[in-house]
Motif scaffolding. Structure first.
Motif, PDB file in Angstrom:
ATOM      1  N   ARG A 204       0.841  -1.198   0.000  1.00 20.32           N
ATOM      2  CA  ARG A 204       0.000   0.000   0.000  1.00 20.32           C
ATOM      3  C   ARG A 204       0.879   1.252   0.000  1.00 20.32           C
ATOM      4  N   GLU A 205       1.923   1.219   0.785  1.00 21.79           N
ATOM      5  CA  GLU A 205       2.864   2.338   0.847  1.00 21.79           C
ATOM      6  C   GLU A 205       3.483   2.592  -0.522  1.00 21.79           C
ATOM      7  N   ALA A 206       3.927   1.519  -1.168  1.00 24.28           N
ATOM      8  CA  ALA A 206       4.541   1.636  -2.493  1.00 24.28           C
ATOM      9  C   ALA A 206       3.559   2.219  -3.500  1.00 24.28           C
ATOM     10  N   ALA A 207       2.333   1.711  -3.480  1.00 26.68           N
ATOM     11  CA  ALA A 207       1.335   2.144  -4.454  1.00 26.68           C
ATOM     12  C   ALA A 207       0.912   3.593  -4.218  1.00 26.68           C
ATOM     13  N   PHE A 208       0.877   4.025  -2.960  1.00 25.86           N
ATOM     14  CA  PHE A 208       0.463   5.394  -2.651  1.00 25.86           C
ATOM     15  C   PHE A 208       1.534   6.416  -3.011  1.00 25.86           C
ATOM     16  N   LEU A 209       2.802   6.089  -2.755  1.00 27.48           N
ATOM     17  CA  LEU A 209       3.868   7.070  -2.884  1.00 27.48           C
ATOM     18  C   LEU A 209       4.545   7.095  -4.255  1.00 27.48           C
ATOM     19  N   ALA A 210       4.649   5.966  -4.911  1.00 22.45           N
ATOM     20  CA  ALA A 210       5.580   5.846  -6.038  1.00 22.45           C
ATOM     21  C   ALA A 210       4.982   6.254  -7.387  1.00 22.45           C
ATOM     22  N   THR A 240      -6.619   5.229  -1.180  1.00 24.27           N
ATOM     23  CA  THR A 240      -6.224   3.879  -0.774  1.00 24.27           C
ATOM     24  C   THR A 240      -7.427   2.984  -0.474  1.00 24.27           C
ATOM     25  N   TYR A 241      -8.624   3.576  -0.432  1.00 26.11           N
ATOM     26  CA  TYR A 241      -9.843   2.803  -0.162  1.00 26.11           C
ATOM     27  C   TYR A 241     -10.663   2.565  -1.419  1.00 26.11           C
ATOM     28  N   THR A 242     -10.117   2.919  -2.572  1.00 23.85           N
ATOM     29  CA  THR A 242     -10.850   2.746  -3.831  1.00 23.85           C
ATOM     30  C   THR A 242     -10.584   1.365  -4.423  1.00 23.85           C
ATOM     31  N   PRO A 243     -11.522   0.854  -5.236  1.00 24.50           N
ATOM     32  CA  PRO A 243     -11.312  -0.441  -5.891  1.00 24.50           C
ATOM     33  C   PRO A 243     -10.065  -0.452  -6.784  1.00 24.50           C
ATOM     34  N   GLU A 244      -9.791   0.668  -7.455  1.00 27.33           N
ATOM     35  CA  GLU A 244      -8.636   0.731  -8.353  1.00 27.33           C
ATOM     36  C   GLU A 244      -7.329   0.572  -7.580  1.00 27.33           C
TER      37      GLU A 244
END
Length: 263
Positions: A204-210, A240-244
């Motif tokens: 989740r961290e990687a997907a949010f920041l990168a 971070t709470y979305t289906p995508e």
């Protein structure tokens, strides 16, 4: 575009490795200037080795490591680093901990004593950016774990590095504090445009920041998947709470699971 960090066909074996198995093998990764890249993978896959190679703390047995157009043959002075453990010196105030790299890195080392007030003001400015305004006089034991990690980020940035290496910097924090620091890191990157490489186990961290996420194989590590993150910036935690977002995290998890099975 010419990459800022160019690790090409690198194999590295630690001298202490009794089995002789490389930590990384045929590793190739290219990261552009100003990009935020995240490296994920199973435990022991060589993520931290990649960091050491990119900063000149280790040198490859085979292949080349180029940073800012120069082949790495010594510790990279233009890099800042932050780790899971902030390792603040308990006898120094927060500001003095932040100034520590300036006692080592030129040209700041030569200027520090004469221009101390200027550097202290700069440290205080960084503290304000990460939400620690007015906390510079405190000692590390007077700060929470999250506050120490914020100060550690300031220390990594004080000498204005062109490359920032983050090795699990939020891994020891509770989930709420961790998400707060994601936003701090998001804002620092937007403000400074520094090239960032984040090593993390948190997908989740990687997907949010990168901007891009690179997935590594099990040891010996190499890149098995690369995924561009297309969510527009600036990103809010609500994404971070979305289906995508969940779909992206699930996809990354699939790459890691496949890498572990192939081990």
């Amino acid at each position: 575009m010419k990459p800022f960090v160019d690790i090409h066909d690198v194999t590295h074996v630690y001298a202490r490795a009794e089995d002789g198995v490389p930590a990384v093998q045929n590793l190739t990764i290219r990261i552009n200037e100003g990009e935020f890249a995240a490296i994920v993978g199973p435990s022991g896959c060589g993520k931290s080795t990649l960091m050491k190679l990119a900063t000149g703390l280790q040198f490859p047995r085979e292949g080349t490591v180029i940073v800012d157009g120069k082949e790495v043959g010594a510790p990279v002075k233009l890099a800042g680093m932050a780790f899971q453990n902030p390792t603040m010196l308990p006898w120094r105030t927060t500001v003095d901990n932040i100034l520590l790299p300036l006692e080592i890195v030129e040209p700041h080392r030569s200027r520090l004593r004469k221009h101390k007030a200027e550097y202290v003001a700069k440290a205080e400015g960084l503290l304000e950016q990460v939400g620690l305004k007015g906390q510079g006089h405190k000692y590390p034991w007077q700060l929470s774990g999250g506050m120490q990690q914020r100060a550690s980020l300031c220390r990594a940035l004080i000498h204005e590095p062109k490359l920032l290496m983050l090795d699990e910097p939020f891994g020891a924090l509770d989930s709420f504090t961790r998400e707060e620091l994601w936003c701090v890191m998001r804002d620092l990157h937007a403000a400074r445009k520094v090239t960032i490489i984040l090593v993390t186990h948190d997908l989740r961290e990687a997907a949010f920041l990168a901007d891009r996420v690179f997935c590594m194989s099990a040891r010996p590590g190499h890149i098995v998947a690369e995924r561009e993150v297309t969510f527009p910036r600036p990103r809010d935690l609500e994404i971070t709470y979305t289906p995508e977002f969940s779909e992206l995290v699930h996809e990354l998890r699939g790459h890691i699971a496949q890498a572990r099975k192939a081990a």
